[in-house]
Design a protein around this motif. Structure first.
Motif, PDB file in Angstrom:
ATOM      1  N   ALA A 191     -12.855-105.123  34.789  1.00  0.00           N
ATOM      2  CA  ALA A 191     -14.128-105.724  34.576  1.00  0.00           C
ATOM      3  C   ALA A 191     -15.105-104.928  35.522  1.00  0.00           C
ATOM      4  O   ALA A 191     -16.295-104.413  34.861  1.00  0.00           O
ATOM      5  N   GLU A 192     -14.836-104.432  36.703  1.00  0.00           N
ATOM      6  CA  GLU A 192     -15.490-103.672  37.585  1.00  0.00           C
ATOM      7  C   GLU A 192     -15.655-102.261  36.949  1.00  0.00           C
ATOM      8  O   GLU A 192     -16.797-101.642  37.159  1.00  0.00           O
ATOM      9  N   ARG A 193     -14.459-101.821  36.478  1.00  0.00           N
ATOM     10  CA  ARG A 193     -14.724-100.486  35.801  1.00  0.00           C
ATOM     11  C   ARG A 193     -15.810-100.379  34.681  1.00  0.00           C
ATOM     12  O   ARG A 193     -16.580 -99.728  34.405  1.00  0.00           O
ATOM     13  N   LEU A 194     -15.522-101.557  33.673  1.00  0.00           N
ATOM     14  CA  LEU A 194     -16.357-101.585  32.665  1.00  0.00           C
ATOM     15  C   LEU A 194     -17.692-101.883  33.051  1.00  0.00           C
ATOM     16  O   LEU A 194     -18.486-101.092  32.406  1.00  0.00           O
ATOM     17  N   ALA A 195     -18.183-102.565  33.934  1.00  0.00           N
ATOM     18  CA  ALA A 195     -19.372-102.892  34.520  1.00  0.00           C
ATOM     19  C   ALA A 195     -19.726-101.650  34.939  1.00  0.00           C
ATOM     20  O   ALA A 195     -21.080-101.261  34.888  1.00  0.00           O
ATOM     21  N   GLY A 196     -19.146-100.862  35.668  1.00  0.00           N
ATOM     22  CA  GLY A 196     -19.778 -99.587  36.357  1.00  0.00           C
ATOM     23  C   GLY A 196     -19.951 -98.565  35.304  1.00  0.00           C
ATOM     24  O   GLY A 196     -20.932 -97.788  35.495  1.00  0.00           O
ATOM     25  N   LYS A 197     -19.150 -98.546  34.151  1.00  0.00           N
ATOM     26  CA  LYS A 197     -19.302 -97.655  33.067  1.00  0.00           C
ATOM     27  C   LYS A 197     -20.869 -98.049  32.377  1.00  0.00           C
ATOM     28  O   LYS A 197     -21.700 -97.176  32.202  1.00  0.00           O
ATOM     29  N   LEU A 198     -20.915 -99.246  32.255  1.00  0.00           N
ATOM     30  CA  LEU A 198     -22.301 -99.686  31.781  1.00  0.00           C
ATOM     31  C   LEU A 198     -23.589 -99.393  32.489  1.00  0.00           C
ATOM     32  O   LEU A 198     -24.367 -98.775  32.091  1.00  0.00           O
ATOM     33  N   ASP A 199     -23.343 -99.421  33.817  1.00  0.00           N
ATOM     34  CA  ASP A 199     -24.461 -99.085  34.847  1.00  0.00           C
ATOM     35  C   ASP A 199     -24.622 -97.653  34.834  1.00  0.00           C
ATOM     36  O   ASP A 199     -25.825 -97.382  34.841  1.00  0.00           O
ATOM     37  N   ARG A 200     -23.478 -96.911  34.777  1.00  0.00           N
ATOM     38  CA  ARG A 200     -23.817 -95.436  34.797  1.00  0.00           C
ATOM     39  C   ARG A 200     -24.496 -95.063  33.346  1.00  0.00           C
ATOM     40  O   ARG A 200     -25.445 -94.176  33.403  1.00  0.00           O
ATOM     41  N   GLN A 201     -24.341 -95.752  32.278  1.00  0.00           N
ATOM     42  CA  GLN A 201     -24.921 -95.250  31.031  1.00  0.00           C
ATOM     43  C   GLN A 201     -26.333 -96.029  31.230  1.00  0.00           C
ATOM     44  O   GLN A 201     -27.235 -95.066  30.605  1.00  0.00           O
ATOM     45  N   ASP A 202     -26.777 -96.771  31.786  1.00  0.00           N
ATOM     46  CA  ASP A 202     -28.022 -97.395  31.764  1.00  0.00           C
ATOM     47  C   ASP A 202     -28.955 -96.296  32.904  1.00  0.00           C
ATOM     48  O   ASP A 202     -30.091 -96.176  32.696  1.00  0.00           O
ATOM     49  N   ASP A 203     -28.098 -95.824  33.742  1.00  0.00           N
ATOM     50  CA  ASP A 203     -28.761 -94.888  34.552  1.00  0.00           C
ATOM     51  C   ASP A 203     -29.009 -93.288  33.997  1.00  0.00           C
ATOM     52  O   ASP A 203     -29.589 -92.463  34.661  1.00  0.00           O
ATOM     53  N   GLY A 204     -28.485 -93.265  32.718  1.00  0.00           N
ATOM     54  CA  GLY A 204     -28.464 -92.089  31.826  1.00  0.00           C
ATOM     55  C   GLY A 204     -27.470 -90.894  32.089  1.00  0.00           C
ATOM     56  O   GLY A 204     -27.360 -89.865  31.522  1.00  0.00           O
ATOM     57  N   ALA A 205     -26.431 -91.216  32.598  1.00  0.00           N
ATOM     58  CA  ALA A 205     -25.156 -90.576  32.778  1.00  0.00           C
ATOM     59  C   ALA A 205     -24.432 -90.407  31.674  1.00  0.00           C
ATOM     60  O   ALA A 205     -24.073 -91.542  30.644  1.00  0.00           O
ATOM     61  N   LYS A 206     -24.280 -89.287  31.599  1.00  0.00           N
ATOM     62  CA  LYS A 206     -23.262 -89.084  29.955  1.00  0.00           C
ATOM     63  C   LYS A 206     -21.654 -89.081  30.177  1.00  0.00           C
ATOM     64  O   LYS A 206     -21.314 -88.593  31.444  1.00  0.00           O
ATOM     65  N   SER A 207     -21.119 -89.617  29.245  1.00  0.00           N
ATOM     66  CA  SER A 207     -19.750 -89.636  29.400  1.00  0.00           C
ATOM     67  C   SER A 207     -18.755 -89.289  28.016  1.00  0.00           C
ATOM     68  O   SER A 207     -19.460 -89.157  27.017  1.00  0.00           O
ATOM     69  N   ARG A 208     -17.602 -88.990  28.080  1.00  0.00           N
ATOM     70  CA  ARG A 208     -17.073 -88.712  26.920  1.00  0.00           C
ATOM     71  C   ARG A 208     -17.039 -90.029  26.012  1.00  0.00           C
ATOM     72  O   ARG A 208     -16.805 -90.993  26.501  1.00  0.00           O
ATOM     73  N   GLY A 209     -16.766 -89.647  24.825  1.00  0.00           N
ATOM     74  CA  GLY A 209     -16.524 -90.990  23.689  1.00  0.00           C
ATOM     75  C   GLY A 209     -17.993 -91.568  23.501  1.00  0.00           C
ATOM     76  O   GLY A 209     -18.936 -91.141  23.893  1.00  0.00           O
ATOM     77  N   ARG A 210     -17.406 -92.639  22.743  1.00  0.00           N
ATOM     78  CA  ARG A 210     -18.612 -93.583  22.380  1.00  0.00           C
ATOM     79  C   ARG A 210     -19.185 -94.236  23.406  1.00  0.00           C
ATOM     80  O   ARG A 210     -18.777 -94.630  24.461  1.00  0.00           O
ATOM     81  N   LYS A 211     -20.648 -94.599  23.310  1.00  0.00           N
ATOM     82  CA  LYS A 211     -21.050 -95.208  24.250  1.00  0.00           C
ATOM     83  C   LYS A 211     -20.592 -96.698  24.320  1.00  0.00           C
ATOM     84  O   LYS A 211     -20.509 -97.316  23.185  1.00  0.00           O
ATOM     85  N   LEU A 212     -20.546 -97.059  25.444  1.00  0.00           N
ATOM     86  CA  LEU A 212     -20.039 -98.706  25.583  1.00  0.00           C
ATOM     87  C   LEU A 212     -21.284 -99.730  25.645  1.00  0.00           C
ATOM     88  O   LEU A 212     -22.267 -99.303  26.211  1.00  0.00           O
ATOM     89  N   SER A 213     -21.274-100.883  24.692  1.00  0.00           N
ATOM     90  CA  SER A 213     -22.204-101.758  24.750  1.00  0.00           C
ATOM     91  C   SER A 213     -21.484-102.939  25.552  1.00  0.00           C
ATOM     92  O   SER A 213     -20.473-103.082  26.072  1.00  0.00           O
ATOM     93  N   ASP A 214     -22.451-103.785  26.060  1.00  0.00           N
ATOM     94  CA  ASP A 214     -22.164-105.181  26.823  1.00  0.00           C
ATOM     95  C   ASP A 214     -21.119-105.731  25.935  1.00  0.00           C
ATOM     96  O   ASP A 214     -20.196-106.361  26.385  1.00  0.00           O
ATOM     97  N   GLY A 215     -21.327-106.072  24.595  1.00  0.00           N
ATOM     98  CA  GLY A 215     -20.545-106.757  23.628  1.00  0.00           C
ATOM     99  C   GLY A 215     -19.129-105.983  23.613  1.00  0.00           C
ATOM    100  O   GLY A 215     -18.184-106.787  23.525  1.00  0.00           O
ATOM    101  N   GLY A 216     -19.282-104.722  23.586  1.00  0.00           N
ATOM    102  CA  GLY A 216     -17.797-104.110  23.617  1.00  0.00           C
ATOM    103  C   GLY A 216     -17.061-104.267  24.710  1.00  0.00           C
ATOM    104  O   GLY A 216     -15.832-104.353  24.759  1.00  0.00           O
ATOM    105  N   ALA A 217     -17.818-104.379  25.877  1.00  0.00           N
ATOM    106  CA  ALA A 217     -17.189-104.365  27.157  1.00  0.00           C
ATOM    107  C   ALA A 217     -16.553-105.770  27.318  1.00  0.00           C
ATOM    108  O   ALA A 217     -15.326-105.782  27.716  1.00  0.00           O
ATOM    109  N   SER A 218     -17.291-106.920  26.857  1.00  0.00           N
ATOM    110  CA  SER A 218     -16.994-108.344  26.911  1.00  0.00           C
ATOM    111  C   SER A 218     -15.567-108.130  25.787  1.00  0.00           C
ATOM    112  O   SER A 218     -14.810-108.762  26.252  1.00  0.00           O
TER     113      SER A 218
END
Length: 181
Positions: A80-107
């Motif tokens: 859960a911390e990993r998923l929340a961290g990924k969501l936070d990094r996306q919100d800060d504009g960081a790019k990552s490989r693969g599709r963008k993670l949504s809150d619903g997807g993380a849930s």
């Protein structure tokens, strides 16, 4: 209960105590009075719905079940911390490989892992929330801990002692396991 021949029908049934909330009131006093300080198996008896309820508590098995569950919960919280961290990094504009993670997807990802670990009663993932959110249900966790190491047997037989009921049930379970391959 009697059979058509007039012979009494005696039974010993294992009860899945985790499914029934009414065992909590029966087991809590026993836990505090008998089971908490036990180092070896403890067998006791009480009444439930006008039947004998034989309770066997194995402290070693209870400790193993506690430890296994705690490790699973810790791993789920780490995920859960990993998923929340990924969501936070996306919100800060960081790019990552693969599709963008949504809150619903993380849930959904966390919920799937919770279900795989069979902890959905304890780890609650809010699938309706617009934001990624989960929590631990302390009441469900306490009830699961209360049931750890317990064998609940309901019987109407009067000619066996509590230890005899447990020994008979365990021997039957051993025989049944021998037929599984």
């Amino acid at each position: 209960m009697t059979l058509p021949s007039g012979m009494p029908l005696e039974f010993v049934l294992a009860v899945p105590g985790r499914r029934y909330g009414d065992f909590k009131e029966i087991l809590e006093p026993l836990q505090q009075g008998l089971f908490d300080d036990a180092t070896d198996e403890v067998i006791t008896e009480t009444k439930w719905q006008d039947l004998r309820l034989v309770v066997a508590h194995d402290p070693k098995q209870a400790a193993e079940q506690h430890e296994t569950r705690d490790k699973k919960i810790a791993a789920l919280e780490k995920e859960a911390e990993r998923l929340a961290g990924k969501l936070d990094r996306q919100d800060d504009g960081a790019k990552s490989r693969g599709r963008k993670l949504s809150d619903g997807g993380a849930s959904a990802k966390l919920y799937k892992k919770v279900c795989e670990e069979k902890l959905a009663k304890i780890v609650k993932v809010d699938m309706k929330s617009p934001l990624f959110y989960y929590n631990l249900d302390p009441v469900a966790l306490q009830q699961a801990r209360l049931m750890d190491g317990k064998l609940l047997l309901v019987t109407n037989t009067t000619d066996l002692s509590s230890k005899g009921v447990v020994a008979w049930y365990k021997s039957l379970a051993d025989i049944e396991r021998g037929f599984c391959f």
